[in-house]
Motif scaffolding. Structure first.
Motif, PDB file in Angstrom:
ATOM      1  N   ALA A 113      -0.188  -6.398  -2.487  1.00  0.00           N
ATOM      2  CA  ALA A 113       0.021  -5.635  -1.258  1.00  0.00           C
ATOM      3  C   ALA A 113      -0.917  -4.437  -1.202  1.00  0.00           C
ATOM      4  O   ALA A 113      -1.097  -3.745  -2.201  1.00  0.00           O
ATOM      5  CB  ALA A 113       1.463  -5.166  -1.186  1.00  0.00           C
TER       6      ALA A 113
ATOM      7  N   ILE B 106       8.110  -8.050   1.901  1.00  0.00           N
ATOM      8  CA  ILE B 106       7.312  -9.247   1.649  1.00  0.00           C
ATOM      9  C   ILE B 106       8.064 -10.493   2.121  1.00  0.00           C
ATOM     10  O   ILE B 106       9.279 -10.594   1.997  1.00  0.00           O
ATOM     11  CB  ILE B 106       6.987  -9.371   0.140  1.00  0.00           C
TER      12      ILE B 106
ATOM     13  N   ILE C 291       2.061  -9.547  -5.687  1.00  0.00           N
ATOM     14  CA  ILE C 291       3.048 -10.392  -5.007  1.00  0.00           C
ATOM     15  C   ILE C 291       3.148 -11.760  -5.676  1.00  0.00           C
ATOM     16  O   ILE C 291       4.240 -12.265  -5.945  1.00  0.00           O
ATOM     17  CB  ILE C 291       2.661 -10.588  -3.523  1.00  0.00           C
TER      18      ILE C 291
ATOM     19  N   SER D  68       4.895 -11.388   6.149  1.00  0.00           N
ATOM     20  CA  SER D  68       5.219 -10.033   5.687  1.00  0.00           C
ATOM     21  C   SER D  68       5.085  -9.015   6.820  1.00  0.00           C
ATOM     22  O   SER D  68       5.828  -8.027   6.861  1.00  0.00           O
ATOM     23  CB  SER D  68       4.314  -9.646   4.513  1.00  0.00           C
TER      24      SER D  68
END
Length: 278
Positions: free
Chosen positions: A39, A45, A78, A103
């Motif tokens: 990110a 997310i 992530i 997201s």
């Protein structure tokens, strides 16, 4: 939460790689590689499981670091995967696209919920069925991850009488409400109105839900009070042109639900992708 079939995952991949990666073939790329998705901003997310399934389809060893619904800070990893270098390159964009779109919707939904609840804790946030074509399932998952829910998933699961239905049926909105209530004992009857007088008429005709479309905030406030005075059990929805900039103002009118499609069109969530030889 929401299951994506192998066929749907294959479709995400086939959209970007219908045959093979021409560039990788021309450069004769071989060996092993690592890929990581991180990110670049704070947010909620979503889409991690679908991105991971794409990687696994390509026989990559995959690790989920933030599952869908988890919060990220800028710099947080992530998802990571490793394996054949050509497979890593194929997984790259389909996975990134899913993470950035889902997201973004999840993050914007969470912001809408926060803005609404800060003013009116009892007011819910929901999204319309006006999704971007071919993104509905992913978008709805993202809305759920952000703390919202779907207003209508489609025409088959709820009753919502628009003026267009009344015109084609050759009846008034009040007559449509009464007929619909006679025809089904299971479903609540919702009707969309464009002004306060029609909202009051719908309430008096027995509507269970009154959806107010594109009312100005002051008129929305008066409409809520008027409809609730007819029957406090009626659910009132505010919709039409509502976004993060004015959501709190509409929440101050105290509708039961605020409905918007604005979250579907959010700026993509910023995901950094790093690819390196293993």
């Amino acid at each position: 939460m929401i299951h994506f079939s192998d066929t749907e995952i294959d479709a995400f991949l086939a959209e970007d790689v219908p045959y093979f990666d021409l560039t990788a073939e021309l450069l004769d790329i071989s060996g092993k590689a690592n890929i990581s998705f991180a990110a670049r901003e704070n947010g909620v997310i979503c889409g991690t499981e679908e991105a991971a399934k794409i990687c696994k389809k390509l026989s990559l060893e995959t690790n989920i670091h933030i599952p869908s619904g988890g919060k990220s800070n800028s710099g947080d990893t992530i998802l990571t995967a490793s394996g054949d270098a050509k497979a890593v390159l194929k997984a790259w964009k389909p996975s990134q696209n899913i993470l950035e779109y889902a997201s973004a919707v999840a993050t914007q939904t969470a912001k809408m919920v926060e803005a609404i609840k800060a003013v009116s804790p009892h007011t819910h946030f929901a999204t319309t069925r006006k999704t971007i074509p071919n993104t509905k399932k992913l978008a709805i998952k993202a809305v759920l991850c952000g703390g919202g829910y779907a207003h209508r998933l489609g025409l088959s699961e709820s009753v919502l009488i628009f003026a267009q239905y009344a015109a084609l049926a050759g009846m008034s909105l009040e007559e449509c409400i009464q007929k619909a209530k006679q025809q089904t004992m299971e479903h609540k009857i919702a009707v969309e109105v464009k002004n306060k007088p029609d909202a009051i008429a719908a309430a008096k005709a027995g509507a269970d839900i009154v959806q107010c479309d594109k009312l100005e905030i002051d008129e929305m406030r008066g409409t809520v009070a008027a409809v609730k005075s007819v029957d406090s059990r009626i659910t009132i929805i505010a919709t039409g042109g509502i976004n993060l900039q004015n959501a709190a103002s509409y929440a101050a009118a105290k509708p039961d639900i605020i409905v918007s499609s604005s979250v579907y069109y959010s700026k993509p969530f910023d995901v950094k992708v790093t690819i390196e030889p293993a």
